[in-house]
Design a protein around this motif. Structure first.
Motif, PDB file in Angstrom:
ATOM      1  N   GLY A  15       0.838  -1.178   0.000  1.00  0.00           N
ATOM      2  CA  GLY A  15       0.000   0.000   0.000  1.00  0.00           C
ATOM      3  C   GLY A  15       0.875   1.229   0.000  1.00  0.00           C
ATOM      4  N   LEU A  16       0.698   2.145  -0.913  1.00  0.00           N
ATOM      5  CA  LEU A  16       1.527   3.329  -1.052  1.00  0.00           C
ATOM      6  C   LEU A  16       0.675   4.567  -0.834  1.00  0.00           C
ATOM      7  CD1 LEU A  16       3.511   2.353  -4.266  1.00  0.00           C
ATOM      8  CD2 LEU A  16       4.051   1.860  -1.888  1.00  0.00           C
ATOM      9  N   ALA A  17       1.235   5.523  -0.095  1.00  0.00           N
ATOM     10  CA  ALA A  17       0.508   6.762   0.149  1.00  0.00           C
ATOM     11  C   ALA A  17       1.487   7.896   0.298  1.00  0.00           C
ATOM     12  CB  ALA A  17      -0.341   6.645   1.419  1.00  0.00           C
ATOM     13  N   ALA A  18       1.139   9.083  -0.164  1.00  0.00           N
ATOM     14  CA  ALA A  18       1.987  10.254  -0.039  1.00  0.00           C
ATOM     15  C   ALA A  18       1.345  11.247   0.908  1.00  0.00           C
ATOM     16  CB  ALA A  18       2.205  10.899  -1.407  1.00  0.00           C
ATOM     17  N   SER A  19       2.157  11.954   1.689  1.00  0.00           N
ATOM     18  CA  SER A  19       1.654  12.943   2.632  1.00  0.00           C
ATOM     19  C   SER A  19       2.535  14.176   2.572  1.00  0.00           C
ATOM     20  CB  SER A  19       1.650  12.366   4.055  1.00  0.00           C
ATOM     21  OG  SER A  19       1.287  13.357   4.982  1.00  0.00           O
ATOM     22  N   PRO A  20       2.084  15.262   1.950  1.00  0.00           N
ATOM     23  CA  PRO A  20       2.922  16.439   1.783  1.00  0.00           C
ATOM     24  C   PRO A  20       3.174  17.201   3.070  1.00  0.00           C
ATOM     25  CG  PRO A  20       0.692  16.853   0.993  1.00  0.00           C
ATOM     26  CD  PRO A  20       0.753  15.398   1.326  1.00  0.00           C
ATOM     27  N   ALA A  21       2.468  16.855   4.155  1.00  0.00           N
ATOM     28  CA  ALA A  21       2.637  17.618   5.387  1.00  0.00           C
ATOM     29  C   ALA A  21       3.866  17.180   6.159  1.00  0.00           C
ATOM     30  CB  ALA A  21       1.390  17.458   6.255  1.00  0.00           C
ATOM     31  N   LEU A  22       4.428  16.007   5.825  1.00  0.00           N
ATOM     32  CA  LEU A  22       5.568  15.494   6.545  1.00  0.00           C
ATOM     33  C   LEU A  22       6.787  15.479   5.644  1.00  0.00           C
ATOM     34  CD1 LEU A  22       3.754  12.483   8.254  1.00  0.00           C
ATOM     35  CD2 LEU A  22       4.200  14.729   9.252  1.00  0.00           C
ATOM     36  N   ALA A  23       7.909  14.971   6.178  1.00  0.00           N
ATOM     37  CA  ALA A  23       9.119  14.863   5.370  1.00  0.00           C
ATOM     38  C   ALA A  23       9.824  13.581   5.749  1.00  0.00           C
ATOM     39  CB  ALA A  23      10.036  16.060   5.595  1.00  0.00           C
ATOM     40  N   GLY A  24      10.317  12.855   4.745  1.00  0.00           N
ATOM     41  CA  GLY A  24      11.063  11.638   5.004  1.00  0.00           C
ATOM     42  C   GLY A  24      10.411  10.417   4.380  1.00  0.00           C
ATOM     43  N   LEU A  25      11.076   9.286   4.545  1.00  0.00           N
ATOM     44  CA  LEU A  25      10.573   8.009   4.060  1.00  0.00           C
ATOM     45  C   LEU A  25      10.149   7.188   5.263  1.00  0.00           C
ATOM     46  CD1 LEU A  25      10.109   5.890   1.845  1.00  0.00           C
ATOM     47  CD2 LEU A  25      12.509   5.200   2.132  1.00  0.00           C
ATOM     48  N   GLU A  26       8.862   6.888   5.328  1.00  0.00           N
ATOM     49  CA  GLU A  26       8.284   6.148   6.450  1.00  0.00           C
ATOM     50  C   GLU A  26       7.837   4.767   5.966  1.00  0.00           C
ATOM     51  OE1 GLU A  26       4.406   7.405   7.932  1.00  0.00           O
ATOM     52  OE2 GLU A  26       5.243   7.387   9.978  1.00  0.00           O
ATOM     53  N   ILE A  27       8.184   3.733   6.732  1.00  0.00           N
ATOM     54  CA  ILE A  27       7.792   2.373   6.406  1.00  0.00           C
ATOM     55  C   ILE A  27       6.850   1.880   7.500  1.00  0.00           C
ATOM     56  CG2 ILE A  27       8.575   0.072   5.774  1.00  0.00           C
ATOM     57  CD1 ILE A  27       9.769   2.206   4.003  1.00  0.00           C
ATOM     58  N   CYS A  28       5.670   1.429   7.099  1.00  0.00           N
ATOM     59  CA  CYS A  28       4.687   0.928   8.054  1.00  0.00           C
ATOM     60  C   CYS A  28       4.455  -0.561   7.828  1.00  0.00           C
ATOM     61  CB  CYS A  28       3.367   1.687   7.917  1.00  0.00           C
ATOM     62  SG  CYS A  28       3.486   3.429   8.433  1.00  0.00           S
ATOM     63  N   ASN A  29       4.180  -1.262   8.919  1.00  0.00           N
ATOM     64  CA  ASN A  29       4.060  -2.718   8.899  1.00  0.00           C
ATOM     65  C   ASN A  29       2.615  -3.132   9.152  1.00  0.00           C
ATOM     66  OD1 ASN A  29       4.206  -5.451   9.217  1.00  0.00           O
ATOM     67  ND2 ASN A  29       5.431  -5.408  11.092  1.00  0.00           N
ATOM     68  N   ASN A  30       1.951  -3.579   8.085  1.00  0.00           N
ATOM     69  CA  ASN A  30       0.597  -4.093   8.205  1.00  0.00           C
ATOM     70  C   ASN A  30       0.571  -5.587   7.879  1.00  0.00           C
ATOM     71  OD1 ASN A  30      -2.187  -3.790   8.702  1.00  0.00           O
ATOM     72  ND2 ASN A  30      -2.620  -3.601   6.513  1.00  0.00           N
ATOM     73  N   ALA A  31       1.728  -6.266   8.116  1.00  0.00           N
ATOM     74  CA  ALA A  31       1.861  -7.669   7.734  1.00  0.00           C
ATOM     75  C   ALA A  31       1.433  -8.636   8.831  1.00  0.00           C
ATOM     76  CB  ALA A  31       3.304  -7.963   7.338  1.00  0.00           C
ATOM     77  N   GLY A  32       1.138  -8.114  10.031  1.00  0.00           N
ATOM     78  CA  GLY A  32       0.655  -8.982  11.092  1.00  0.00           C
ATOM     79  C   GLY A  32       1.739  -9.639  11.922  1.00  0.00           C
ATOM     80  N   HIS A  33       3.006  -9.344  11.640  1.00  0.00           N
ATOM     81  CA  HIS A  33       4.115  -9.907  12.405  1.00  0.00           C
ATOM     82  C   HIS A  33       5.302  -8.959  12.276  1.00  0.00           C
ATOM     83  CE1 HIS A  33       4.971 -11.115   8.327  1.00  0.00           C
ATOM     84  NE2 HIS A  33       3.914 -11.895   8.330  1.00  0.00           N
ATOM     85  N   SER A  34       6.248  -9.063  13.190  1.00  0.00           N
ATOM     86  CA  SER A  34       7.398  -8.167  13.205  1.00  0.00           C
ATOM     87  C   SER A  34       8.254  -8.351  11.953  1.00  0.00           C
ATOM     88  CB  SER A  34       8.234  -8.426  14.461  1.00  0.00           C
ATOM     89  OG  SER A  34       9.353  -7.579  14.507  1.00  0.00           O
ATOM     90  N   LEU A  35       8.781  -7.227  11.432  1.00  0.00           N
ATOM     91  CA  LEU A  35       9.605  -7.244  10.227  1.00  0.00           C
ATOM     92  C   LEU A  35      10.979  -6.661  10.509  1.00  0.00           C
ATOM     93  CD1 LEU A  35       7.074  -5.838   7.585  1.00  0.00           C
ATOM     94  CD2 LEU A  35       7.519  -8.227   8.166  1.00  0.00           C
TER      95      LEU A  35
END
Length: 333
Positions: free
Chosen positions: A11-31
């Motif tokens: 799932g990819l999303a852009a947010s112009p209010a922030l800065a940087g590369l953020e990685i989120c984990n929706n896989a159900g287990h630690s990555l």
């Protein structure tokens, strides 16, 4: 490009209010996450970030300065996301400058997937999603191509690279436990895996993941999903010292050449057979007092055990078990 083993989509999303590369984990287990990027005309790889289920990590702070980033995600020792772009990594937390000659610098070579953040983005969020649960069905679906079990019994192991050949069909081979494994370039193993193995010397220790397609008496056919250089052990180092051409001190006509994990034997210039080799702390019922050299004859499958008494640059002393016969060799090259 490698297929995702544990994840079905991104799932990819852009947010112009922030800065940087953020990685989120929706896989159900630690990555475990590593990234690669261009910096100052060169390449840098960094890792590992541990991202708990439902959590997010900022891998790059501040405004994004390049369009493309590269990432690799592992989960519980299995590959979650990888690709055809190679970077250097290490089992321990790392920041590595340069993406070439990883093995000679003590690093592993692993595949990363490219992420396009767009031409003008200052911030980008990448969400790694778990595969959707299958709904009830009369029969389970067949494994998708590239998924564990798609081509046979899932397989992973620490192995020793034997080498690659481009004569006829492109293929690479490696050894583990007295068995020679063959990987053919038939479209099922990613090209990246062949590129990694072709860049390495025979005898390089690897960790591989894939499927066992067929097992024979002393050989096996395997389809790989991933191959990476693993840290050298004392046993890997001993096998490396055996590389080269040796002759018997007692009978110089008796000679052998070790390349990778194979020993070609000869007497008075005539070939007498090939053995598959491994070094470990035990050999059948023999344990303690090692290390041991295990040899398995290619044609007959006959097994041999030796104690490695001394392995120097020019001299080698083995004790053949169970008789205890001492065998002394000197190196020709």
């Amino acid at each position: 490009m490698k297929r995702i083993l544990l994840a079905a989509g991104l799932g990819l999303a852009a947010s112009p209010a922030l800065a940087g590369l953020e990685i989120c984990n929706n896989a159900g287990h630690s990555l475990s996450l590593a990234i690669g990027y261009s910096s100052g005309g060169g390449w840098v790889s960094e890792g590992w970030w541990t991202i708990p289920a439902g959590g997010c990590k900022t891998a790059v702070s501040g405004d994004l300065k390049t369009r493309y980033y590269y990432y690799r995600a592992d989960a519980g020792g299995a590959v979650l996301a990888s690709g055809d772009y190679t970077f250097c990594t290490s089992p321990e937390p790392f920041t590595i400058h340069g993406d070439t000659q990883c093995g000679s610098r003590g690093y592993e070579t692993q595949g990363f997937r490219r992420l396009d953040t767009g031409e003008t983005a200052r911030h980008f969020t990448l969400t790694l999603n778990a595969a959707a649960d299958a709904t009830a069905a009369p029969a389970p679906a067949a494994p998708q191509a590239g998924a564990p079990g798609a081509y046979g019994e899932p397989y992973s192991d620490n192995v020793t690279l034997q080498g690659c050949s481009s004569e006829g069909q492109r293929a690479c081979s490696f050894h583990a436990g007295g068995t020679k494994f063959l990987v053919r370039d038939d479209g099922r193993t990613p090209r990246l895996v062949f590129s990694v193995m072709e860049a390495l010397d025979p005898g390089t220790p690897l960790t591989v993941q894939g499927d066992l397609e067929a097992v024979y008496d002393r050989t096996a056919d395997v389809v790989l999903r991933d191959a990476a250089v693993r840290p050298w052990t004392e046993h890997d180092g001993l096998l490396n010292r055996l590389q080269g051409h040796w002759y018997s001190v007692e009978d110089p006509n008796a000679q052998f050449t070790v390349l990778g994990a194979e020993r070609d034997n000869s007497y008075d210039g005539a070939d007498t057979g090939r053995d598959y080799l491994s070094v470990s702390e035990r050999c059948f019922e023999f344990e303690g007092g090692g290390p041991y050299l295990y040899a398995r004859e290619e044609e007959t499958g006959e097994d041999y055990c030796y104690v490695i008494d001394h392995a120097g640059r020019q001299e080698l002393t083995l004790m053949h078990l169970p008789r205890g016969t001492v065998l002394r060799y000197r190196k020709l090259d």
